[in-house]
Design an enzyme around this catalytic site. Structure first.
Site, PDB file in Angstrom:
ATOM      1  N   SER A 185     -30.353 -41.100   8.695  1.00  0.00           N
ATOM      2  CA  SER A 185     -28.966 -41.201   8.277  1.00  0.00           C
ATOM      3  C   SER A 185     -28.259 -42.751   8.469  1.00  0.00           C
ATOM      4  CB  SER A 185     -28.093 -40.199   8.998  1.00  0.00           C
ATOM      5  OG  SER A 185     -28.388 -38.934   8.733  1.00  0.00           O
ATOM      6  N   ARG A 220     -39.620 -37.194  14.166  1.00  0.00           N
ATOM      7  CA  ARG A 220     -40.385 -38.033  13.213  1.00  0.00           C
ATOM      8  C   ARG A 220     -41.329 -39.015  14.200  1.00  0.00           C
ATOM      9  NH1 ARG A 220     -34.585 -40.005  11.622  1.00  0.00           N
ATOM     10  NH2 ARG A 220     -34.412 -39.072  13.556  1.00  0.00           N
ATOM     11  N   LYS A 278     -14.672 -40.077  18.056  1.00  0.00           N
ATOM     12  CA  LYS A 278     -15.927 -40.901  17.366  1.00  0.00           C
ATOM     13  C   LYS A 278     -15.590 -40.742  16.106  1.00  0.00           C
ATOM     14  CE  LYS A 278     -20.247 -41.321  18.650  1.00  0.00           C
ATOM     15  NZ  LYS A 278     -21.452 -40.722  19.553  1.00  0.00           N
ATOM     16  N   HIS A 328     -33.579 -33.979   6.482  1.00  0.00           N
ATOM     17  CA  HIS A 328     -32.797 -32.895   7.276  1.00  0.00           C
ATOM     18  C   HIS A 328     -33.236 -31.402   6.168  1.00  0.00           C
ATOM     19  CE1 HIS A 328     -29.825 -35.941   8.639  1.00  0.00           C
ATOM     20  NE2 HIS A 328     -30.569 -35.539   9.739  1.00  0.00           N
TER      21      HIS A 328
HETATM   22  P1  ADP Z   1     -28.490 -36.507  15.975  1.00  0.00           P
HETATM   23  O1  ADP Z   1     -27.082 -37.119  15.428  1.00  0.00           O
HETATM   24  O2  ADP Z   1     -28.251 -35.255  16.657  1.00  0.00           O
HETATM   25  O3  ADP Z   1     -29.655 -37.171  16.067  1.00  0.00           O
HETATM   26  P2  ADP Z   1     -29.269 -36.121  13.100  1.00  0.00           P
HETATM   27  O4  ADP Z   1     -28.055 -35.736  12.230  1.00  0.00           O
HETATM   28  O5  ADP Z   1     -29.578 -37.634  13.010  1.00  0.00           O
HETATM   29  O6  ADP Z   1     -28.435 -35.596  14.481  1.00  0.00           O
HETATM   30  O7  ADP Z   1     -30.349 -35.514  12.841  1.00  0.00           O
HETATM   31  C1  ADP Z   1     -30.403 -33.979  13.172  1.00  0.00           C
HETATM   32  C2  ADP Z   1     -31.811 -33.420  13.409  1.00  0.00           C
HETATM   33  O8  ADP Z   1     -32.724 -33.782  12.307  1.00  0.00           O
HETATM   34  C3  ADP Z   1     -32.389 -34.228  14.559  1.00  0.00           C
HETATM   35  O9  ADP Z   1     -33.546 -33.189  15.187  1.00  0.00           O
HETATM   36  C4  ADP Z   1     -33.307 -35.346  13.824  1.00  0.00           C
HETATM   37  O10 ADP Z   1     -34.422 -35.685  14.576  1.00  0.00           O
HETATM   38  C5  ADP Z   1     -33.923 -34.468  12.537  1.00  0.00           C
HETATM   39  N1  ADP Z   1     -34.101 -35.380  11.497  1.00  0.00           N
HETATM   40  C6  ADP Z   1     -33.256 -36.495  10.844  1.00  0.00           C
HETATM   41  N2  ADP Z   1     -34.009 -37.268   9.929  1.00  0.00           N
HETATM   42  C7  ADP Z   1     -35.297 -36.559   9.814  1.00  0.00           C
HETATM   43  C8  ADP Z   1     -36.217 -36.930   8.946  1.00  0.00           C
HETATM   44  N3  ADP Z   1     -36.367 -37.669   8.033  1.00  0.00           N
HETATM   45  N4  ADP Z   1     -37.230 -35.801   9.072  1.00  0.00           N
HETATM   46  C9  ADP Z   1     -37.474 -34.902   9.849  1.00  0.00           C
HETATM   47  N5  ADP Z   1     -36.445 -34.548  10.787  1.00  0.00           N
HETATM   48  C10 ADP Z   1     -35.097 -35.442  10.849  1.00  0.00           C
END
Ligand code: ADP
Length: 161
Positions: A130, A92, A43, A19
């Site tokens: 995450s 990704r 949630k 992120h």
């Molecule tokens: P959500 O719950 O909306 O999926 P996330 O917190 O998992 O949100 O992720 C937010 C954004 O960050 C999304 O666009 C996700 O694809 C991107 N993202 C998460 N991990 C990575 C990573 N390792 N590299 C690039 N983008 C990422």
């Protein structure tokens, strides 16, 4: 000139190096990036909202262009509220693409002025997500290599979560 404001929405449970990298790489493209922690009061998250807000604030404390807010509800409503015309997302894998495509197209339908901008992940961040980081922490492992450097790792000990 109108300011280019982007929001970077996610649950960030927790905010990872993946992120962080997306936000830092997008900074030259925008005047302001608002990191929006989306939450749903029905949630349960792994880390409390207050901690996630605190950690992200800490990561970007020296970056004037970055703001952090939380929001419950539709992302497009938040965009209208803060006058943002761009949504920033990271990609990704092809699975991310399919998921993101549908959301971006629906958002565009609901709010035609809105553009979703995608950045491809850095190759080394492809496997970082995450839920894996949560699992490592839950089982007492060392997740520091997947978390932003500015964070104090003691806060991620199992009992602190
Ligand atoms: P959500 O719950 O909306 O999926 P996330 O917190 O998992 O949100 O992720 C937010 C954004 O960050 C999304 O666009 C996700 O694809 C991107 N993202 C998460 N991990 C990575 C990573 N390792 N590299 C690039 N983008 C990422």
């Amino acid at each position: 000139m109108t300011k280019r404001v982007a929001i970077f929405p996610g649950s960030f449970d927790p905010f990872t190096i993946g992120h962080e990298s997306i936000v830092r790489r997008a900074l030259p493209m925008f005047d302001k990036i608002i990191i929006m922690i989306g939450f749903n009061s029905n949630k349960q998250s792994f880390f409390p909202l207050e901690k996630r807000l605190k950690w992200i604030n800490q990561i970007f404390e020296d970056e004037a262009k970055v703001e952090i807010q939380s929001h419950e509800g539709l992302t497009v409503d938040f965009c209208k509220q803060v006058n943002a015309n761009y949504i920033l997302r990271g990609l990704r894998t092809s699975a991310d693409f399919e998921y993101e495509r549908a959301i971006a197209q629906v958002n565009k339908k609901m709010h035609p002025e809105l553009e979703t901008v995608f950045l491809l992940t850095m190759p080394e961040h492809t496997p970082v997500n995450s839920s894996i980081v949560r699992d490592i922490i839950l089982h007492g492992g060392d997740a520091s290599m997947f978390l932003p450097q500015k964070l104090n790792m003691d806060e991620f000990k199992k009992d602190e979560a």
